[in-house]
Design a protein around this motif. Structure first.
Motif, short mmCIF file in Angstrom:
data_model
loop_
_atom_site.label_atom_id
_atom_site.label_comp_id
_atom_site.label_asym_id
_atom_site.label_seq_id
_atom_site.Cartn_x
_atom_site.Cartn_y
_atom_site.Cartn_z
N ASN A 42 0.82 -1.21 0.00
CA ASN A 42 0.00 0.00 0.00
C ASN A 42 0.86 1.26 0.00
O ASN A 42 0.52 2.25 -0.66
N LEU A 73 2.14 1.67 -3.50
CA LEU A 73 1.06 2.18 -4.36
C LEU A 73 0.83 3.66 -4.11
O LEU A 73 0.52 4.42 -5.04
N ASN A 74 1.01 4.08 -2.87
CA ASN A 74 0.92 5.51 -2.56
C ASN A 74 2.06 6.28 -3.22
O ASN A 74 1.87 7.39 -3.69
N PHE A 86 3.38 5.53 -6.02
CA PHE A 86 3.03 5.60 -7.45
C PHE A 86 1.77 6.43 -7.69
O PHE A 86 1.28 6.49 -8.82
N ASN A 87 1.22 7.03 -6.63
CA ASN A 87 -0.01 7.84 -6.71
C ASN A 87 -1.21 7.06 -7.24
O ASN A 87 -2.04 7.59 -7.98
N VAL A 88 -1.31 5.80 -6.88
CA VAL A 88 -2.47 4.99 -7.24
C VAL A 88 -3.61 5.38 -6.31
O VAL A 88 -3.49 5.25 -5.10
N GLN A 89 -4.69 5.87 -6.88
CA GLN A 89 -5.80 6.33 -6.06
C GLN A 89 -7.11 5.66 -6.46
O GLN A 89 -8.18 6.24 -6.30
N TYR A 90 -7.03 4.44 -6.99
CA TYR A 90 -8.23 3.75 -7.44
C TYR A 90 -8.99 3.11 -6.29
O TYR A 90 -10.17 2.83 -6.40
N LEU A 109 -6.15 2.82 0.38
CA LEU A 109 -4.85 2.24 0.69
C LEU A 109 -4.70 1.85 2.16
O LEU A 109 -3.77 1.15 2.52
#
Length: 176
Positions: free
Chosen positions: A100, A103-104, A106-110, A113
């Motif tokens: 998580n 992913l943060n 990588f700025n994944v905001q789908y 987190l």
């Protein structure tokens, strides 16, 4: 006694998986009280609270916890010996936090987190603020953390590295 414990763990994992998959933000959970007549979680009020806790702490990747509980239950049910189960569970939790957090990076905001990843991100950015605005560092660190996550999960699920290399080699041969 191992078989009984295995059945309990497999049942618990099915409950966790169903609760997390059918988790709805409109259901009651941590910090919110909603009328009990409108619960959409498959396992009712208790499932709504359990999924709310797991998703709030670990985000959508909390489903991996249910898969690990299923794996341990299946091992016990089949009578297969496995060592270091508590350490493996700790590695699963660490892997979820690292996944998580990466992913943060990588700025994944789908999807959500989780609280642990947000806390780790805040602490990390407070000590190394230059990483937050530099995409190169974020990509490098995120890739490194995903690699660690894969190793932690492979150890936790007792996946041998040789199995992974054989799988990759066969896949490459099929593609070429």
């Amino acid at each position: 006694i191992k078989v009984l414990f295995g059945v309990v763990l497999v049942s618990t994992s099915i409950f966790l998986f169903g609760s997390i998959v059918t988790q709805n933000p409109n259901d009651p959970g941590i910090g919110k009280y909603i009328n009990n007549s409108n619960i959409s979680n498959f396992f009712g009020l208790f499932g709504a609270y359990v999924s709310s806790i797991l998703v709030s702490l670990f985000g959508a990747t909390s489903i991996i916890i249910s898969l690990f509980v299923f794996y341990v239950g299946l091992i016990m049910l089949l009578g297969i010996k496995s060592k270091f189960l508590i350490i493996k569970f700790i590695f699963v939790v660490l892997a979820l936090i690292l996944l998580n957090f990466s992913l943060n990076l990588f700025n994944v905001q789908y999807f959500n987190l989780g609280l642990f990843a947000i806390i780790v991100s805040d602490i990390f950015y407070s000590y190394l603020p230059f990483v937050e605005n530099n995409i190169y560092y974020r990509f490098l660190l995120g890739s490194f953390l995903i690699l660690f996550t894969v190793f932690f999960l492979m150890f936790s699920f007792s996946i041998k590295f040789q199995f992974l290399t054989n799988f990759i080699n066969k896949t490459v041969k099929l593609l070429l």
